[in-house]
Design a protein around this motif. Structure first.
Motif, PDB file in Angstrom:
ATOM      1  N   ALA A   1      11.974  11.427  -0.174  1.00 36.60           N
ATOM      2  CA  ALA A   1      11.414  12.768  -0.293  1.00 36.60           C
ATOM      3  C   ALA A   1      10.511  13.124   0.873  1.00 36.60           C
ATOM      4  O   ALA A   1      10.249  14.302   1.121  1.00 36.60           O
ATOM      5  N   GLY A   2      10.007  12.118   1.552  1.00 41.81           N
ATOM      6  CA  GLY A   2       9.180  12.363   2.714  1.00 41.81           C
ATOM      7  C   GLY A   2       7.717  12.619   2.429  1.00 41.81           C
ATOM      8  O   GLY A   2       6.982  13.052   3.323  1.00 41.81           O
ATOM      9  N   ASN A   3       7.275  12.342   1.196  1.00 38.15           N
ATOM     10  CA  ASN A   3       5.888  12.594   0.845  1.00 38.15           C
ATOM     11  C   ASN A   3       5.068  11.326   0.647  1.00 38.15           C
ATOM     12  O   ASN A   3       3.876  11.413   0.339  1.00 38.15           O
ATOM     13  N   THR A   4       5.690  10.178   0.803  1.00 35.37           N
ATOM     14  CA  THR A   4       4.999   8.916   0.593  1.00 35.37           C
ATOM     15  C   THR A   4       5.382   7.916   1.671  1.00 35.37           C
ATOM     16  O   THR A   4       6.559   7.773   2.001  1.00 35.37           O
ATOM     17  N   ALA A   5       4.398   7.242   2.191  1.00 33.61           N
ATOM     18  CA  ALA A   5       4.607   6.143   3.114  1.00 33.61           C
ATOM     19  C   ALA A   5       4.110   4.859   2.478  1.00 33.61           C
ATOM     20  O   ALA A   5       3.233   4.872   1.612  1.00 33.61           O
TER      21      ALA A   5
ATOM     22  N   PRO B   1       5.084  15.455   8.093  1.00 30.02           N
ATOM     23  CA  PRO B   1       4.457  14.757   9.217  1.00 30.02           C
ATOM     24  C   PRO B   1       5.410  14.564  10.383  1.00 30.02           C
ATOM     25  O   PRO B   1       6.630  14.490  10.207  1.00 30.02           O
ATOM     26  N   TYR B   2       4.843  14.481  11.559  1.00 34.31           N
ATOM     27  CA  TYR B   2       5.604  14.026  12.707  1.00 34.31           C
ATOM     28  C   TYR B   2       5.568  12.500  12.780  1.00 34.31           C
ATOM     29  O   TYR B   2       6.578  11.860  13.060  1.00 34.31           O
TER      30      TYR B   2
ATOM     31  N   LEU C   1       0.828  -1.184   0.000  1.00 37.31           N
ATOM     32  CA  LEU C   1       0.000   0.000   0.000  1.00 37.31           C
ATOM     33  C   LEU C   1       0.872   1.247   0.000  1.00 37.31           C
ATOM     34  O   LEU C   1       1.954   1.262   0.582  1.00 37.31           O
ATOM     35  N   SER C   2       0.384   2.280  -0.652  1.00 36.39           N
ATOM     36  CA  SER C   2       1.065   3.564  -0.678  1.00 36.39           C
ATOM     37  C   SER C   2       0.152   4.643  -0.134  1.00 36.39           C
ATOM     38  O   SER C   2      -1.067   4.578  -0.293  1.00 36.39           O
ATOM     39  N   CYS C   3       0.747   5.633   0.476  1.00 34.72           N
ATOM     40  CA  CYS C   3       0.017   6.793   0.970  1.00 34.72           C
ATOM     41  C   CYS C   3       0.796   8.035   0.588  1.00 34.72           C
ATOM     42  O   CYS C   3       1.902   8.260   1.096  1.00 34.72           O
ATOM     43  N   VAL C   4       0.227   8.824  -0.301  1.00 33.36           N
ATOM     44  CA  VAL C   4       0.861  10.051  -0.760  1.00 33.36           C
ATOM     45  C   VAL C   4       0.327  11.226   0.043  1.00 33.36           C
ATOM     46  O   VAL C   4      -0.887  11.410   0.149  1.00 33.36           O
ATOM     47  N   ILE C   5       1.231  12.007   0.575  1.00 35.91           N
ATOM     48  CA  ILE C   5       0.892  13.155   1.397  1.00 35.91           C
ATOM     49  C   ILE C   5       1.089  14.419   0.582  1.00 35.91           C
ATOM     50  O   ILE C   5       2.165  14.647   0.030  1.00 35.91           O
TER      51      ILE C   5
END
Length: 127
Positions: free
Chosen positions: A75-79, A31-32, A20-24
């Motif tokens: 990049a810190g924009n996807t988990a 995010p913290y 699963l991917s989560c794009v912020i």
């Protein structure tokens, strides 16, 4: 403001894998903590996993330890949530969630630690 979009759900046989991917999305947002939760029909929402953005520390619910892995991109924009050895009991809608700041005194399992939620993605595991 801040939006989260999950993807990668689907139908898989028991023993299979999904990621699963989560794009912020959000201007000047970092995010913290990022959490994954799931909710099966007739059940309350369950903590799955979380990752702290600053140091990549991870925590997992007992039911998924050793099978699921949470991570983030450079990049810190996807988990991501890598799910291996899936079981029928993993069937649920999976949600990603972001906690914007540290909330001392609240468990990382607590839903109210997180202030932004995605729309969810369905994971179905067949036997």
């Amino acid at each position: 403001q801040v939006q989260l979009v999950e993807s990668g759900g689907g139908l898989v046989q028991a023993g299979g894998s999904l990621r699963l991917s989560c794009v912020i999305s959000g201007r000047n947002f970092s995010p913290y903590v990022m959490g994954w939760f799931r909710q099966a029909p007739g059940k309350e929402r369950e903590f799955v996993a979380t990752i702290f953005w600053s140091n990549d520390n991870t925590y997992y619910g007992d039911s998924v330890k050793g099978r699921f892995t949470v991570s983030r991109d450079n990049a810190g924009n996807t988990a991501y949530l890598q799910m291996d050895n899936l079981k029928p009991e993993d069937t649920a809608v999976y949600y990603c969630a972001v906690g914007s700041v540290n909330k001392a005194g609240l468990s990382i399992r607590a839903q109210n630690r997180y202030d932004h939620w995605g729309q969810g993605t369905q994971v179905t595991v067949s036997s």
